[in-house]
Scaffold this motif. Structure first.
Motif, PDB file in Angstrom:
ATOM      1  N   UNK A 110       0.829  -1.205   0.000  1.00 11.43           N
ATOM      2  CA  UNK A 110       0.000   0.000   0.000  1.00 11.43           C
ATOM      3  C   UNK A 110       0.871   1.266   0.000  1.00 11.43           C
ATOM      4  N   UNK A 111       1.941   1.256   0.785  1.00  7.23           N
ATOM      5  CA  UNK A 111       2.845   2.408   0.804  1.00  7.23           C
ATOM      6  C   UNK A 111       3.541   2.592  -0.544  1.00  7.23           C
ATOM      7  N   UNK A 112       3.973   1.490  -1.141  1.00  8.39           N
ATOM      8  CA  UNK A 112       4.647   1.552  -2.438  1.00  8.39           C
ATOM      9  C   UNK A 112       3.738   2.119  -3.517  1.00  8.39           C
ATOM     10  N   UNK A 113       2.528   1.594  -3.625  1.00  7.31           N
ATOM     11  CA  UNK A 113       1.612   2.029  -4.683  1.00  7.31           C
ATOM     12  C   UNK A 113       1.128   3.451  -4.431  1.00  7.31           C
ATOM     13  N   UNK A 114       0.886   3.822  -3.181  1.00  9.01           N
ATOM     14  CA  UNK A 114       0.490   5.197  -2.872  1.00  9.01           C
ATOM     15  C   UNK A 114       1.593   6.167  -3.251  1.00  9.01           C
ATOM     16  N   UNK A 115       2.842   5.814  -2.944  1.00  9.14           N
ATOM     17  CA  UNK A 115       3.980   6.663  -3.316  1.00  9.14           C
ATOM     18  C   UNK A 115       4.102   6.772  -4.826  1.00  9.14           C
ATOM     19  N   UNK A 116       3.932   5.658  -5.525  1.00 10.48           N
ATOM     20  CA  UNK A 116       4.004   5.677  -6.992  1.00 10.48           C
ATOM     21  C   UNK A 116       2.895   6.548  -7.580  1.00 10.48           C
ATOM     22  N   UNK A 117       1.701   6.480  -7.018  1.00 14.16           N
ATOM     23  CA  UNK A 117       0.596   7.318  -7.507  1.00 14.16           C
ATOM     24  C   UNK A 117       0.929   8.800  -7.343  1.00 14.16           C
ATOM     25  N   UNK A 118       1.519   9.154  -6.201  1.00  9.32           N
ATOM     26  CA  UNK A 118       1.919  10.559  -5.994  1.00  9.32           C
ATOM     27  C   UNK A 118       2.979  10.978  -7.010  1.00  9.32           C
ATOM     28  N   UNK A 119       3.911  10.084  -7.289  1.00 13.66           N
ATOM     29  CA  UNK A 119       4.955  10.350  -8.281  1.00 13.66           C
ATOM     30  C   UNK A 119       4.354  10.560  -9.668  1.00 13.66           C
ATOM     31  N   UNK A 129      -7.112   3.858 -13.049  1.00 17.62           N
ATOM     32  CA  UNK A 129      -8.196   3.312 -12.237  1.00 17.62           C
ATOM     33  C   UNK A 129      -7.800   1.898 -11.813  1.00 17.62           C
ATOM     34  N   UNK A 130      -8.418   1.438 -10.743  1.00 15.19           N
ATOM     35  CA  UNK A 130      -8.098   0.101 -10.236  1.00 15.19           C
ATOM     36  C   UNK A 130      -8.385  -0.949 -11.304  1.00 15.19           C
ATOM     37  N   UNK A 131      -7.426  -1.837 -11.512  1.00 16.05           N
ATOM     38  CA  UNK A 131      -7.588  -2.946 -12.450  1.00 16.05           C
ATOM     39  C   UNK A 131      -8.181  -4.139 -11.703  1.00 16.05           C
ATOM     40  N   UNK A 132      -8.522  -5.189 -12.429  1.00 15.20           N
ATOM     41  CA  UNK A 132      -9.175  -6.351 -11.811  1.00 15.20           C
ATOM     42  C   UNK A 132      -8.352  -6.966 -10.669  1.00 15.20           C
ATOM     43  N   UNK A 133      -7.006  -7.145 -10.803  1.00 18.98           N
ATOM     44  CA  UNK A 133      -6.262  -7.710  -9.659  1.00 18.98           C
ATOM     45  C   UNK A 133      -6.385  -6.843  -8.400  1.00 18.98           C
ATOM     46  N   UNK A 134      -6.390  -5.529  -8.565  1.00 21.89           N
ATOM     47  CA  UNK A 134      -6.548  -4.635  -7.424  1.00 21.89           C
ATOM     48  C   UNK A 134      -7.933  -4.725  -6.809  1.00 21.89           C
ATOM     49  N   UNK A 135      -8.941  -4.905  -7.656  1.00 21.39           N
ATOM     50  CA  UNK A 135     -10.305  -5.042  -7.145  1.00 21.39           C
ATOM     51  C   UNK A 135     -10.466  -6.358  -6.383  1.00 21.39           C
ATOM     52  N   UNK A 136      -9.842  -7.414  -6.887  1.00 16.19           N
ATOM     53  CA  UNK A 136      -9.891  -8.703  -6.174  1.00 16.19           C
ATOM     54  C   UNK A 136      -9.160  -8.582  -4.842  1.00 16.19           C
ATOM     55  N   UNK A 137      -8.022  -7.888  -4.852  1.00 23.19           N
ATOM     56  CA  UNK A 137      -7.271  -7.662  -3.614  1.00 23.19           C
ATOM     57  C   UNK A 137      -8.141  -6.948  -2.583  1.00 23.19           C
ATOM     58  N   UNK A 138      -8.818  -5.893  -3.005  1.00 23.22           N
ATOM     59  CA  UNK A 138      -9.647  -5.120  -2.088  1.00 23.22           C
ATOM     60  C   UNK A 138     -10.809  -5.952  -1.555  1.00 23.22           C
ATOM     61  N   UNK A 139     -11.477  -6.692  -2.433  1.00 22.42           N
ATOM     62  CA  UNK A 139     -12.608  -7.522  -2.009  1.00 22.42           C
ATOM     63  C   UNK A 139     -12.170  -8.590  -1.017  1.00 22.42           C
ATOM     64  N   UNK A 140     -11.069  -9.273  -1.309  1.00 22.67           N
ATOM     65  CA  UNK A 140     -10.607 -10.329  -0.400  1.00 22.67           C
ATOM     66  C   UNK A 140     -10.081  -9.742   0.906  1.00 22.67           C
ATOM     67  N   UNK A 180       1.808  -5.757 -11.274  1.00 20.66           N
ATOM     68  CA  UNK A 180       1.077  -5.284 -12.454  1.00 20.66           C
ATOM     69  C   UNK A 180       1.113  -3.764 -12.535  1.00 20.66           C
ATOM     70  N   UNK A 181       0.886  -3.090 -11.419  1.00 18.62           N
ATOM     71  CA  UNK A 181       0.878  -1.628 -11.386  1.00 18.62           C
ATOM     72  C   UNK A 181       2.269  -1.077 -11.711  1.00 18.62           C
ATOM     73  N   UNK A 182       3.303  -1.705 -11.159  1.00 18.17           N
ATOM     74  CA  UNK A 182       4.675  -1.256 -11.424  1.00 18.17           C
ATOM     75  C   UNK A 182       5.032  -1.430 -12.896  1.00 18.17           C
ATOM     76  N   UNK A 183       4.661  -2.555 -13.488  1.00 18.96           N
ATOM     77  CA  UNK A 183       4.964  -2.804 -14.906  1.00 18.96           C
ATOM     78  C   UNK A 183       4.245  -1.797 -15.789  1.00 18.96           C
ATOM     79  N   UNK A 184       2.970  -1.546 -15.506  1.00 20.36           N
ATOM     80  CA  UNK A 184       2.188  -0.648 -16.354  1.00 20.36           C
ATOM     81  C   UNK A 184       2.586   0.815 -16.204  1.00 20.36           C
ATOM     82  N   UNK A 185       3.297   1.143 -15.148  1.00 19.34           N
ATOM     83  CA  UNK A 185       3.674   2.544 -14.919  1.00 19.34           C
ATOM     84  C   UNK A 185       5.190   2.747 -14.871  1.00 19.34           C
TER      85      UNK A 185
END
Length: 193
Positions: A110-119, A129-140, A180-185
Motif C-alpha cells: 500500500x505504501x509503495x503504490x500510494x507513493x508511486x501514484x503521488x509520483x 483506475x483500479x484494475x481487476x487484480x486490485x479489485x480482487x485484492x480489495x474484495x478479499x 502489475x501496477x509497477x509494470x504498467x507505470x
C-alpha cells in the motif's frame, strides 16, 4: 464539502471508534453469532468496519454518478480506505488472528503504490483506475477482515478458516497487483538516476 467527501470523513471518524472496541475490553460478554462465539466488542468493531467499508463503496459511486469528483476526494478517499484496512489488519495481527508477516507485505504494498501514484501525479500523469487484480485484492481484504473479526461465522460449522483463506488469496493479489501496477507505470520511475 459534498456528500461523497462527507462519507469519506465519516469513514475516517469511524476508525478511532473501531480502535476503541478493538483495544478496550468493556466486559460486555460474548454472543453466539452464526455458529461461532465472539465478544460483543468484536461484533461491534466488525459492524463499525462494515459500515465504514460501505461508505467507501458509496462515496465513489455517488461522486462519479453525480459528477462530484473533487481533488479532496481523489486524495482522501483512497487514503481513508488504506487507513481503515491497515488499522484493522494491525489489530488482527496484534491479537494474533493474522500473521504479522502477511500484514507487513500488505502494508508495504500500500505504501509503495500510494507513493508511486503521488509520483505519477507529480510528473503530470494520470493515475490509473483500479484494475481487476486490485479489485480482487480489495474484495478479499474486506472479506478477510470481517470473517477474521467475527471468527468465521457460518464457516465455523465446517471448521473452515474462511477468513484466513481470504487473507492468503488477498496476499497473492496484493503482490500480483503491485507487480502489475509497477509494470504498467514503469515510464514514471524507470529514468531515476
Amino acid at each position: 464539502m459534498n456528500l461523497p467527501n462527507k462519507l469519506t470523513l465519516v469513514r475516517i471518524i469511524l476508525i478511532p471508534i473501531f480502535m476503541i472496541f478493538m483495544s478496550i475490553n468493556f466486559h460486555l460478554g460474548q454472543v453466539q453469532f452464526l455458529g461461532t462465539t465472539i465478544s460483543w466488542e468484536y461484533l461491534i468493531a466488525a459492524v463499525i468496519f462494515v459500515v465504514a467499508a460501505l461508505t467507501d463503496l458509496a462515496d465513489g459511486k455517488i461522486a462519479r454518478s453525480r459528477h462530484l469528483v473533487t481533488n479532496f476526494g481523489k486524495f482522501m478517499d483512497p487514503l481513508a480506505d488504506k487507513m481503515l484496512v491497515l488499522t484493522a489488519f494491525i489489530y488482527l495481527a496484534a491479537h494474533q488472528q493474522a500473521p504479522a508477516w502477511v500484514i507487513a507485505i500488505i502494508a508495504c504494498r500500500e505504501l509503495l503504490i500510494t507513493t508511486l501514484r503521488l509520483l505519477i501525479v507529480e510528473q503530470g500523469g494520470q493515475v490509473m483506475a483500479a484494475q481487476m487484480p486490485g479489485k480482487i485484492k480489495t474484495t478479499t481484504q474486506m472479506l478477510a477482515i470481517v470473517f477474521l473479526l467475527l471468527n468465521d461465522p457460518i464457516f465455523s460449522y465446517w471448521h473452515l478458516p474462511f477468513g484466513t483463506i481470504m487473507l492468503y488469496i488477498c496476499l497473492i493479489f496484493t503482490v500480483y497487483s503491485a507487480y502489475d501496477y509497477l509494470v504498467q507505470n514503469k515510464q514514471y520511475y524507470s529514468d531515476f538516476k
